[in-house]
Design an enzyme around this catalytic site. Structure first.
Site, PDB file in Angstrom:
ATOM      1  N   ILE A   1       1.750   4.782   1.373  1.00  0.00           N
ATOM      2  CA  ILE A   1       0.771   5.592   2.101  1.00  0.00           C
ATOM      3  C   ILE A   1       0.151   4.714   3.188  1.00  0.00           C
ATOM      4  CG2 ILE A   1      -1.447   6.787   1.956  1.00  0.00           C
ATOM      5  CD1 ILE A   1      -0.764   7.443  -0.949  1.00  0.00           C
TER       6      ILE A   1
ATOM      7  N   GLY B   1      -5.958   4.615   5.327  1.00  0.00           N
ATOM      8  CA  GLY B   1      -6.834   5.439   6.158  1.00  0.00           C
ATOM      9  C   GLY B   1      -7.499   4.658   7.271  1.00  0.00           C
ATOM     10  N   VAL B   2      -7.859   3.406   6.990  1.00  0.00           N
ATOM     11  CA  VAL B   2      -8.496   2.591   8.007  1.00  0.00           C
ATOM     12  C   VAL B   2      -7.553   2.380   9.196  1.00  0.00           C
ATOM     13  CG1 VAL B   2      -7.853   0.363   7.003  1.00  0.00           C
ATOM     14  CG2 VAL B   2      -9.951   0.558   8.345  1.00  0.00           C
TER      15      VAL B   2
ATOM     16  N   HIS C   1       0.842  -1.221   0.000  1.00  0.00           N
ATOM     17  CA  HIS C   1       0.000   0.000   0.000  1.00  0.00           C
ATOM     18  C   HIS C   1       0.859   1.245   0.000  1.00  0.00           C
ATOM     19  CE1 HIS C   1      -3.276   2.753   1.291  1.00  0.00           C
ATOM     20  NE2 HIS C   1      -4.041   1.830   0.743  1.00  0.00           N
TER      21      HIS C   1
ATOM     22  N   GLU D   1      -7.936   3.276  13.060  1.00  0.00           N
ATOM     23  CA  GLU D   1      -7.624   2.296  14.100  1.00  0.00           C
ATOM     24  C   GLU D   1      -6.700   2.903  15.157  1.00  0.00           C
ATOM     25  OE1 GLU D   1      -7.199  -1.067  16.487  1.00  0.00           O
ATOM     26  OE2 GLU D   1      -8.729  -0.652  14.978  1.00  0.00           O
TER      27      GLU D   1
END
Length: 147
Positions: free
Chosen positions: A55, A58-59, A49, A63
């Protein structure tokens, strides 16, 4: 320094590669927390990723915010995972991502208690890097006893 990694590990059941809090610098019981995640190219998620433009997903920013909320909740009610309790992430509302998080960034995680009722907590959260907004969201966690 309010909490180092050793104390953080007492309040979060997560372990590598999912422990996303490195330090807590501010904590006001029942009110707010400021924590940090040092983002390194050695994070396992960067392999996919994205290989040529790493990067932080976003999840995982969400978290990390939820983990900061869990620490604040545990500290506020004076409980530990070792006592058989866990904080589950049960929802997020109004999540908005403003900029990517990349290797070398120091992610500042802020959470403020909006309300708590019968073990359900709602937090107003913000993540920033160098004062620049990365993400903001309302995070909902539930404190539960596990066997």
């Amino acid at each position: 320094m309010v909490m180092d990694i050793n104390e953080i590990r007492e309040y979060l059941p997560h372990r590598y590669p999912f422990l996303l809090i490195d330090r807590v610098t501010e904590l006001s019981l029942g009110e707010s927390i400021v924590a940090y995640k040092n983002v390194s190219i050695n994070e396992p998620f960067f392999n996919g990723h994205f290989p040529h433009h790493p990067i932080m997903p976003g999840v995982l920013v969400l978290e990390a915010l939820a983990q900061a909320c869990g620490i604040l909740g545990f500290k506020t009610v004076n409980k530990l995972p070792a006592d058989g309790y866990v904080y589950y992430l049960v929802g997020s509302d109004n999540a908005r991502f403003k900029r990517p998080v990349m290797p070398g960034d120091r992610l500042r995680l802020e959470a403020k208690v909006e309300r708590e009722k019968r073990g359900i907590w709602k937090f107003a959260c913000r993540a920033t890097v160098d004062g620049e907004l990365v993400c903001e969201a309302d995070v909902i966690c539930a404190e539960r006893k596990v066997s």
